[in-house]
Design a protein around this motif. Structure first.
Motif, PDB file in Angstrom:
ATOM      1  N   ALA A 224      55.398  -6.829   8.547  1.00  0.00           N
ATOM      2  CA  ALA A 224      56.584  -7.662   8.306  1.00  0.00           C
ATOM      3  C   ALA A 224      57.713  -6.814   7.729  1.00  0.00           C
ATOM      4  O   ALA A 224      58.895  -7.040   8.020  1.00  0.00           O
ATOM      5  N   LEU A 225      57.346  -5.830   6.923  1.00  0.00           N
ATOM      6  CA  LEU A 225      58.325  -4.890   6.372  1.00  0.00           C
ATOM      7  C   LEU A 225      58.956  -4.057   7.491  1.00  0.00           C
ATOM      8  O   LEU A 225      60.178  -3.867   7.541  1.00  0.00           O
ATOM      9  N   VAL A 226      58.124  -3.591   8.406  1.00  0.00           N
ATOM     10  CA  VAL A 226      58.615  -2.855   9.570  1.00  0.00           C
ATOM     11  C   VAL A 226      59.559  -3.725  10.390  1.00  0.00           C
ATOM     12  O   VAL A 226      60.584  -3.262  10.902  1.00  0.00           O
ATOM     13  N   ASN A 227      59.227  -5.019  10.473  1.00  0.00           N
ATOM     14  CA  ASN A 227      60.025  -5.959  11.280  1.00  0.00           C
ATOM     15  C   ASN A 227      61.316  -6.385  10.588  1.00  0.00           C
ATOM     16  O   ASN A 227      62.118  -7.125  11.176  1.00  0.00           O
TER      17      ASN A 227
ATOM     18  N   VAL B   5      56.260  -3.676  -0.641  1.00  0.00           N
ATOM     19  CA  VAL B   5      54.863  -4.026  -0.918  1.00  0.00           C
ATOM     20  C   VAL B   5      54.280  -2.958  -1.838  1.00  0.00           C
ATOM     21  O   VAL B   5      54.331  -1.769  -1.537  1.00  0.00           O
ATOM     22  N   ILE B   6      53.743  -3.399  -2.962  1.00  0.00           N
ATOM     23  CA  ILE B   6      53.035  -2.503  -3.875  1.00  0.00           C
ATOM     24  C   ILE B   6      51.556  -2.599  -3.538  1.00  0.00           C
ATOM     25  O   ILE B   6      50.985  -3.686  -3.518  1.00  0.00           O
TER      26      ILE B   6
ATOM     27  N   GLU C   1      53.206   2.707  -2.540  1.00  0.00           N
ATOM     28  CA  GLU C   1      54.227   1.675  -2.385  1.00  0.00           C
ATOM     29  C   GLU C   1      54.807   1.771  -0.979  1.00  0.00           C
ATOM     30  O   GLU C   1      55.056   2.866  -0.472  1.00  0.00           O
ATOM     31  N   TYR C   2      55.003   0.636  -0.356  1.00  0.00           N
ATOM     32  CA  TYR C   2      55.607   0.586   0.974  1.00  0.00           C
ATOM     33  C   TYR C   2      57.021   0.017   0.857  1.00  0.00           C
ATOM     34  O   TYR C   2      57.246  -0.996   0.181  1.00  0.00           O
TER      35      TYR C   2
ATOM     36  N   ALA D 114      57.506   2.415   5.748  1.00  0.00           N
ATOM     37  CA  ALA D 114      56.580   1.403   6.260  1.00  0.00           C
ATOM     38  C   ALA D 114      56.040   1.738   7.645  1.00  0.00           C
ATOM     39  O   ALA D 114      54.825   1.640   7.894  1.00  0.00           O
ATOM     40  N   LYS D 115      56.888   2.143   8.537  1.00  0.00           N
ATOM     41  CA  LYS D 115      56.448   2.392   9.914  1.00  0.00           C
ATOM     42  C   LYS D 115      55.446   3.533   9.986  1.00  0.00           C
ATOM     43  O   LYS D 115      54.393   3.423  10.618  1.00  0.00           O
TER      44      LYS D 115
END
Length: 360
Positions: free
Chosen positions: A303-306, A312-313, A346-347, A352-353
């Motif tokens: 979802a972070l990539v999107n 996100v920890i 951590e992201y 993220a990707k």
């Protein structure tokens, strides 16, 4: 408040090399095609010990007999059903490492989020001859009957993921897990960064009765208060660490407090539930309403990539290698620190990707 000696940490890498203690991949979850992710990227490591490491807990002090894990019956007590990626990855990691180490027999139980069942599960494993126990406690309090049963049979107990309010090196050997206050602080720092330190944030609390919820809340609230007075915490409601509950609570919050601009979820499942609720309300998650959560599941990182999530920890569930390495050191006569604290990544949108393979 936990009855404990001074917090201690253990200098041990759970992965010595790719050929030894590699973290395990995990079974398919209800919501992801790969709950385990790339285990080579997702390995746990313990933090370097500080000056409070102390003597730790030794086998002779604990009063348990010496044991070779290859000739042993080991029991693992899981607290909650494997219906979310964290529990799936945690259980699978224990199973995989037990096989790798060559444990004679591994007993596994699942308390299905019932404290009474976890107590009886542990007592049943003791009746089946368990000689060493790895326990993921449901709550910080209430396991005393099970711990006393283990102590009566001189069976060491290693707790993972959540702490128990009991005495280390008496009721249990040690705790393996994250620094949950620090996770909350890091989540706050990420939230401050993505919001510019301004806005109205809602907190989706985890389940009550355990130190994870208490500490993640304490860390986040304290850090926001200290570093971003312009970021107002306008609601704190429990989502019970569940996606459906997180969605339900977020739907209610959007109705009662439509000016919310950010959400801190104390696990990814609640964060993903909030994402669904935000979308359903016609808002853009990650933009109109920022989302920061704790865990490191593949779905949240995706979802972070999107672009629908903001940070996100990680809270790494792959305890198998570290748990069995700790058990081996304990039976070899080494002192085990009361708290073996692991490092968590951590992201964010920048990594993220490329880091998606390490999510679970």
């Amino acid at each position: 408040m936990m009855i404990q000696r001074r917090s201690r940490t253990l200098a041990v890498a759970c992965v010595l090399a790719a050929t030894t203690l590699a973290a395990a991949g995990c079974a398919k979850s209800e919501t992801s095609n790969n709950a385990g992710g790339d285990s080579s990227q997702g390995a746990q490591e313990a933090k370097t010990p500080d000056s409070s490491s102390g003597a730790g807990c030794k086998l002779e002090t604990y009063g348990a007999p010496k044991l070779d894990l290859k000739d042993a019956v080991v029991g693992f007590s899981q607290s909650e059903k494997e219906a979310n990626p964290f529990r799936i990855a945690e259980t699978q990691s224990i199973k995989d490492e037990a096989k790798k180490v060559g444990v004679k027999k591994l007993l596994t139980t699942n308390a299905q989020s019932q404290l009474s069942k976890q107590i009886s599960d542990i007592q049943d494993m003791l009746s089946q001859g368990a000689q060493f126990l790895i326990v993921a406690p449901l709550n910080s309090d209430g396991l005393e009957p099970a711990l006393k049963a283990a102590a009566a049979k001189k069976v060491p107990v290693l707790t993972i993921d959540r702490k128990v309010n009991s005495t280390a090196c008496k009721d249990y050997v040690a705790f393996l897990g994250s620094d949950f206050v620090e996770q909350g602080k890091r989540a706050a720092d990420a939230m401050i960064k993505v919001t510019g330190g301004k806005g109205k944030v809602a907190i989706l609390l985890g389940a009550s009765g355990n130190n994870v919820t208490t500490d993640r809340t304490k860390g986040f609230v304290g850090q926001v208060k200290a570093e971003a007075p312009g970021l107002e915490i306008v609601a704190q409601q429990t989502g019970e660490f569940a996606r459906d509950k997180g969605q339900q609570v977020m739907e209610q919050l959007i109705q009662s407090k439509p000016d919310i601009t950010a959400v801190y979820a104390e696990n990814d499942e609640m964060g993903l539930g909030a994402l669904t609720a935000i979308k359903a309300a016609g808002k853009k998650p990650g933009k109109d309403v920022k989302i920061v959560s704790v865990d490191g599941t593949r779905n949240a990182v995706q979802a972070l990539v999107n672009g629908e999530y903001n940070a996100v920890i990680e809270s790494n569930p792959r305890f198998g290698p570290l748990a069995f390495a700790t058990a081996q050191k304990f039976y070899a006569g080494e002192a085990i620190p009361e708290n073996v604290i692991i490092t968590d990544r951590e992201y964010d949108e920048a990594n993220a990707k490329e880091s998606l393979g390490g999510a679970y």
